[in-house]
Structures are given as structure tokens and as C-alpha cells.
Design an enzyme around this catalytic site. Structure first.
Site, PDB file in Angstrom:
ATOM      1  N   GLY A 131      -0.879 -16.293  -4.506  1.00  0.00           N
ATOM      2  CA  GLY A 131      -0.748 -14.985  -3.602  1.00  0.00           C
ATOM      3  C   GLY A 131      -1.866 -14.084  -3.174  1.00  0.00           C
ATOM      4  CB  ILE A 159     -15.442  -0.111  -2.443  1.00  0.00           C
ATOM      5  CG1 ILE A 159     -15.107  -1.391  -3.227  1.00  0.00           C
ATOM      6  CG2 ILE A 159     -16.907   0.302  -2.609  1.00  0.00           C
ATOM      7  CD1 ILE A 159     -15.877  -2.659  -2.669  1.00  0.00           C
ATOM      8  CE  LYS A 202     -11.479  -5.663   5.042  1.00  0.00           C
ATOM      9  NZ  LYS A 202     -11.421  -6.681   3.944  1.00  0.00           N
ATOM     10  CD  GLU A 211      -1.149 -12.285   3.996  1.00  0.00           C
ATOM     11  OE1 GLU A 211       0.157 -12.527   4.261  1.00  0.00           O
ATOM     12  OE2 GLU A 211      -1.572 -11.270   3.259  1.00  0.00           O
ATOM     13  CB  VAL A 269     -14.103  -0.612   5.241  1.00  0.00           C
ATOM     14  CG1 VAL A 269     -15.454  -1.415   4.953  1.00  0.00           C
ATOM     15  CG2 VAL A 269     -14.101  -0.232   6.787  1.00  0.00           C
ATOM     16  CD  GLU A 304     -13.569   5.435   1.652  1.00  0.00           C
ATOM     17  OE1 GLU A 304     -13.931   3.919   1.923  1.00  0.00           O
ATOM     18  OE2 GLU A 304     -14.083   6.422   1.627  1.00  0.00           O
ATOM     19  CB  VAL A 355      -0.974   0.011   1.109  1.00  0.00           C
ATOM     20  CG1 VAL A 355      -1.840   1.171   0.982  1.00  0.00           C
ATOM     21  CG2 VAL A 355      -1.872  -1.246   1.238  1.00  0.00           C
ATOM     22  CG  ASP A 405      -9.441  -8.803   6.618  1.00  0.00           C
ATOM     23  OD1 ASP A 405      -8.681  -7.940   6.870  1.00  0.00           O
ATOM     24  OD2 ASP A 405     -10.222  -8.842   5.465  1.00  0.00           O
TER      25      ASP A 405
END
Lengths: 426, 426
Positions: free
Chosen positions: B185, B134, B203, B188, B130, B127, B11, B199
Site C-alpha cells: 500500500g 511537516i 510540491k 498506487e 507539501v 499546508e 485525508v 508528485d
């Protein structure tokens, strides 16, 4: 925040209801109170199911702009000219924020109004003008702000989508289904604005400007409505694995921008093909975010009022953007590509008399225009009546296809005008 | 706008690329220039395909908060505790805006961080936390701001959706498909965070707070992952007209809020059922807007960086909101409804020995718990081997169903633990 509401039709009434029912929610979110202090509508006495007590009534909506008690003007009248436009101009010139649901106004005078808003340093917001309740203007202008957008497209008119979906489900013809839609209130008595694609084109012109940072240019949108979509076309589409949807497509290429509204064959397994009935959906493609899809109700009291109030809340909270995402003087003029230059695959339905040599003649025309055919289907067998010959082409320039169809139309064995529907590359 | 970036994984690198490639676009949109002046990562020398020239390097990310050249901090490290949390706290206390992609941090410490942001009057934006690219946080917080939200649900984990889609398409088992996903990939090496639903639950906890104006409460999310979804369940689902998706659902009822993450049977003709592969999708239902759907890539360099930069652009343009849409002191504590109280229809798969009376015994248990059965299917016929008996129930309280399944499991003719999957009411 003292609000003046111009237009007390469906949307205006929806806005009054939200302010009445969600006062606490709105003030919790913004730290401000919202009050409608002035209104203007066609009839002062009509029962709308909401109270107008304590609100100043104006016969002329433009007067809302000069009422010193009004901090913000909501223009919910509609139409690209006349009172709606005069009110927006007057309010912006008076330094008052304007929220509008008026797609025609934005499509025709958007850039000029944006300039006026900037000059007076007040926001002009219009979430409700595109795709009703779906927060697509916000998504394009803010949510995807870090992307170069390559394409934005979608189902922008619920009336057309309802008609096409019903045609598909019932096998009925356009005229009959339109009549049903009118009886159910999904289509206007004069349906032309919707079914001829004008409404979708207004919305597309706005999306184009938001997507590519270019002045709104409604006049260069190619527009073709759904009146000529036949039950036969819909049945053939299904056979080839497609559905027919009225799409608005704006695409950036090296040559410029394509802006077009027309019926499209869309593959059944795409998100867009699965949007049925009065729903709208928009797909925005950015270089970093890839493809994003937004779906919801594109019209109606609640959804449209929800979008109007989102703008009101943003302005009250101090969240403002340039009208089209960037200031007018940063906009780029980008050439518009005429539809004749469009390259794509096409569905073609010919109506011909089933005589020896007809397929050979048709094939020769396509060969001469260098159009290669992916599949060909002849349905029916009747020497003296017209039969359908359906073709799917490989990629070809639209101008070449148009020439081919003109030649075929001139044949002795042609029984009707050839019909063509573009195949979407989604 | 001088930015400090903590975390140079996927990221972080995506963010550097956007700032490098879209400098003009970003400054056109905001009237400001963006520059990354400081960074922190695991290895200073690793080749990431982007230049770090001219950026101050910090071994300890927390030091970014006190660098006087840094105007805004991007926390892209991850994890609910440790450096990520320390950095966010330090930056907010130093009066610097924070943008994070950290769902675990927000889910566990969101309310406390929101309070800190308010105290120091700086924005905390997330942003990217989540549903990746989007713009769903923006839609919930701003786009639907005028609605009372009744429910928000969706596919919040791309890894699980990829696995379930592949299981459906190939007929393969969970373990084999997980292995493939790891090789590609999409999962994990330690997949538990994704496949056990944690996860998605992070969210969902964030979405719940945004939707209902209540403090984030991760601990009360009911969580069930996809490890026990079998190829058999997927095949039966298809037979009944369903697909299996891992959904996160937050729902407001008169009793309180349901928050749950678990595999769901969803009808094939719903928008959610048609979301395949690594895509995410969220459906938000408001009282005025009705149902709205948002779909896109939920992870990856480009989409996540796009979301991070949307927050950066908003903050640079002065568009800020309370962290969860309303200030912390306006939040309402709303009771959480335990999953045992959930009322819905259920898919039940029993593995039993095909002896006379077995169906009668099962039926009696359901009758005693007042559970009525919509359909029952027995597959296979083998006196000495286990066969599958599949049931779809009418609406029933989950506690009653659990009691019934416990009784059935204790039967002599039970060959394995009964399996239950909730049917989504969409």
C-alpha cells in the site's frame, strides 16, 4: 511599525542588519514598513558595524516601553530578572507587543508574563528563545496545533553538542575540548550555564508548556550536565552502537509529565544522533502527525535574529497566538514525575579492582534490586589496578538502579564512583 | 466555525477524526468550536469508521460553496482540474476560506487562485499539499520570513524514498521493489505519478514560489523519475560514499531559478541521506538563518489531516498570510534556468565491451568536451561481454556532459545507453 530594540549584542545587531538589508522583503510580506526608532545598549559609542543614526538612545532600556514613538519592543538583553524582566512587564502594561529571545525569563516567569500579555491584549512572542533559528515554537504552537503531543525532545544546547561531537571525533577529554571550544568562541568564559544543562533546561521548560498546555515549571526540570561524560564513556557508547548527546526530554504519561535534561545514549541510526557540532534539533511527536524533526543553528547572530524577526513579521501581519498556544486560564496543572520514577535502560560503568568474585558481587546486587542485565563487558585485566566493567540494563526504575549503584560504590573493590548514563528510547 | 468537507478519502476521514477527538484542544487553542456541517464524497453509504450524522450530504462537492451554513471549505478531493478546482473557485468567490491538500491544483493554478483569494479577501491555505504532516509551508512563509532564501530542496515523495531505501537495503531491482511497495500500500496501482517524479515536482513548484516570491511555474520544472535507477547504480553509489535519493531542488542564482526533480547522489553523512523509508524531508537555506531541516511523514491519514487542521486552526484564530507569502502583485518574475545550464558533478555509468582502447576513446571524448574526471572505475573483465565503467566528473555544465554521452553511445563498443546521475552539492 516603529521598533525599540533593547540590547545591542550579537542578536540586537543581527536584527538591525535584517531590517536594514531586507526592508523591501519585509514590507512586501506584511504591507508595512519596519523602522528601528529607539535603542538601548551597554555602550553608546561602540562600533557595532551598523548605523544607529536617527535612533533615540536610552541608557535605561525600561524607558523604551514609555517612548510614544515605539510601537513594539524587542527585549534582547537576557537574564530572568532585572532590566529584561522590568522592560517586558512595562511594555506589556503599556499595551505594546513584546518580542524576546530570553529563554531564562520565559522559563522562570513565562506563565505570569503570558497572563499579563493576555490582560493587556498584546502579543508576547519568543521564537528565538528556543533552538535559535529553527521555527520550533511556531511549529509546536501552530503547525502541530491539532495534535495531542506525547513527547518533545532534542538537542537544545549547541555548546554541549559541539563538545560531545568533538570528544567523539578526537577522543579528547571534556576539559581539553571545553578549552578549545572557549578559544573558538563556541563556549563562554564561564561555561556553566551551558555545560551544566541550565540553558537546555530553560528551553525544555518552555517546550513542555507549549507541548502539553501546562504552566511553565522550570523548577521541576531534572538537570544534569555533561561535565562527567568521559572519553571512556564515549568510546564504550560507540562500541554498543550509541552516541552520547545532551538531550532535553519532556514526556506525557498517564502519571504526569517527565521533564529532564541529561546526557543520553542515542542509537547511531537516529536523526538525533546524526546532529553534530553546534546544531540544535527538536523532535515533536503528536498523535496524528507522528514524529516530526526540526534541525538548524541554535545560536549566533543570523539565526537568532531570523527568529526574532519572524515574530516581528507575524505581529506586524496580525498573526498572533496565545503565548503558550492556549490562554493561561485554559492551562492544565499536570503532576511532574520525579526522575527517580523514570523507567528506562541504563548504561553503567563501574571502576573496580579485578579480584575474584567481583562480578559475582555486582551481579548479586543487581539481582537483589531485580535489575536484569542485557550485556556486560569487562575491559582490562590487572589484579592491582582498577578496571572498567560496563553494563547495559534492561528497563528498570531509576530509583532501583540508584540503590544498586550506592551498594556497589560501598564495596571494598570499588575504585571510583559508578557512572550511569540513561539510554534514550527513540 | 462550521466546516464543509469535500472528499472523504483517507485525508477527509482523518480530519473528521481530529475534530471528533480533539474538540476541547481545538477550542482551547482558538476560543472557537469546530463542527463539520456538510460533506461530499463518492459514496454516501460506505463505512468509513466515522459518523456523518447531522452533516448535510452533497453529491456535487461544488454545492458546499453555496451552503449558507458552511463558513469554511476543505477541498480534499485532489486533481488539478474538475470538481476540486471548481469548488475552490466557487468557495473563494463566495468569500469563504479554503483549505486544501491539493498539490496538483496549487502547482498548476496556484497564482490564479491566490489572486482570487486576495480579490475576495479570504485565505487560501494548503499546508498539507507539501510534505504531509511537516509544517514546511508555515516555516517557509512565516518562520523564515525575514530571510532571502537561496535554496530549498528535499525528499518530497515518500513512495520513491521507500523504493530507493528498499533497493539499497535488499539489493533488489526497481520493478521487484515497486511490486512489494504496491502490495504494502505504499505505492498506487498506477505508480507513475509518484515514480516518474510528477508528485514531487508539484510540491517543488509550490516551494519555489514560497521561497523566491515568484509565480508558481510547474511547467518549467525539469522532471526525471526513478524508474531507471538500477541496483548497480545503488551499489556503485555506496562504494563512492553516496546514497541515491529522489530530490526536488529549487535554487536561486544570479541567472535565475533552477527547479528540478531527479535522482541524486547524496553524501552519506548528510541529513537528507539519512532519511529512510516513507519519510519526507525539506532543507531550506536562508541568508540569516543558514540551513534548516524539517523531517516527518509526507503522507497518510494522520499526518495529512494534522496539516489540514493546522490551517483550519490558523484561519479560525485569525492568523492569515498571503497564499505564497507575499501578495501576487508583489511577486517577481524570475527567469528559469534550463537543466542543460546546470553545473555540477556527475556520476556516469557506461556499459562497454572490454576491448583494447575503449578507455582511451572514452577519455578522449571527455577531454574534447573539457570535462575533467575525478575518478574512474572499471568493474569486470570479459572480452566478449559488456562491463561497467563508472566515472565521477568534476564540475561541468550539463550540456557538455550530454554531448559527451551521446558521442560515447554511438561508439561501436557501447553495449547500452550511458547512464547519468547528478551528484548533489549539499
Amino acid at each position: 511599525m516603529r521598533i525599540g530594540v533593547a540590547g545591542l549584542g550579537t542578536v540586537g545587531v543581527g536584527v538591525l542588519k535584517i531590517i536594514e538589508q531586507h526592508g523591501k522583503l519585509l514590507s512586501d510580506r506584511t504591507g508595512r514598513n519596519f523602522e528601528v526608532v529607539a535603542v538601548s545598549g551597554r555602550s553608546r559609542t561602540k562600533d557595532r558595524g551598523v548605523s544607529l543614526d536617527g535612533m533615540t538612545w536610552y541608557d535605561n532600556a525600561v524607558d523604551l516601553a514609555s517612548d510614544p514613538n515605539v510601537d513594539m519592543v524587542l527585549e534582547l538583553i537576557g537574564g530572568s530578572e532585572g532590566v529584561a524582566r522590568d522592560l517586558c512587564v512595562a511594555a506589556l502594561e503599556a499595551g505594546k507587543p513584546v518580542v524576546t529571545a530570553n529563554k531564562a525569563l520565559l522559563a522562570v516567569h513565562g506563565t505570569e508574563l503570558a497572563r499579563l500579555a493576555e490582560k493587556n491584549n498584546v502579543p508576547l512572542a519568543y521564537e528565538a528563545a528556543v533552538a535559535g533559528g529553527i521555527p520550533i515554537v511556531k511549529a509546536m504552537r501552530e503547525g502541530l496545533a491539532a495534535n495531542a503531543i506525547s513527547r518533545v525532545y532534542g538537542i537544545l544546547n549547541g555548546t554541549c553538542n559541539y563538545i560531545l561531537t568533538e570528544m567523539e571525533e578526537t577522543g579528547g577529554d571534556f576539559a581539553a575540548i571545553l578549552k578549545d571550544a572557549q578559544d573558538l568562541g563556541y563556549a563562554e568564559a564561564d561555561p556553566s550555564f551551558d555545560v551544566d544543562g541550565v540553558d537546555a533546561a530553560h528551553k525544555l521548560a518552555i517546550l513542555t508548556s507549549l507541548a502539553f498546555g501546562t504552566p511553565v515549571d522550570f523548577d521541576s526540570v531534572y538537570i544534569e550536565g555533561i561535565r562527567e561524560v568521559s572519553a571512556q564513556d564515549i568510546a564504550f557508547a560507540q562500541e554498543f552502537g550509541y552516541r552520547i548527546r545532551l538531550l532535553g526530554v519532556a514526556r506525557r504519561t498517564e502519571q504526569g509529565i517527565e521533564q529532564r535534561v541529561h546526557p543520553c545514549m542515542v542509537r547511531k541510526d537516529t536523526a538525533i544522533a546524526n546532529v553534530s557540532g553546534v546544531f540544535n534539533a527538536v523532535v515533536a511527536e503528536g498523535d496524528f502527525v507522528d514524529s516530526t524533526v526540526y534541525e538548524g543553528r541554535g545560536a549566533g547572530e543570523g539565526p537568532t535574529a531570523s527568529a526574532v524577526m519572524a515574530d516581528v513579521v507575524d505581529i506586524a501581519a496580525g498573526r498572533v497566538s496565545p503565548t503558550f498556544g492556549i490562554p493561561v486560564d485554559k492551562m492544565t496543572d499536570i503532576p511532574k514525575i520525579p526522575v527517580e520514577e523514570h523507567v528506562g535502560c541504563y548504561y553503567v560503568r563501574l571502576s573496580v579492582f579485578d579480584r575474584p568474585g567481583v562480578i559475582a558481587d555486582i551481579s548479586a546486587v543487581f539481582r537483589d534490586e531485580e535489575i536484569s542485565i542485557e550485556s556486560l563487558l569487562q575491559r582490562g585485566r590487572s589484579p592491582e589496578e582498577a578496571v572498567s566493567v560496563v553494563l547495559i540494563t534492561h528497563e528498570v526504575k531509576e530509583a532501583a538502579l540508584s540503590r544498586a549503584l550506592e551498594k556497589i560504590e560501598a564495596f571494598d573493590h570499588s575504585a571510583a564512583r559508578p557512572r550511569m548514563i540513561r539510554i534514550a528510547k527513540l
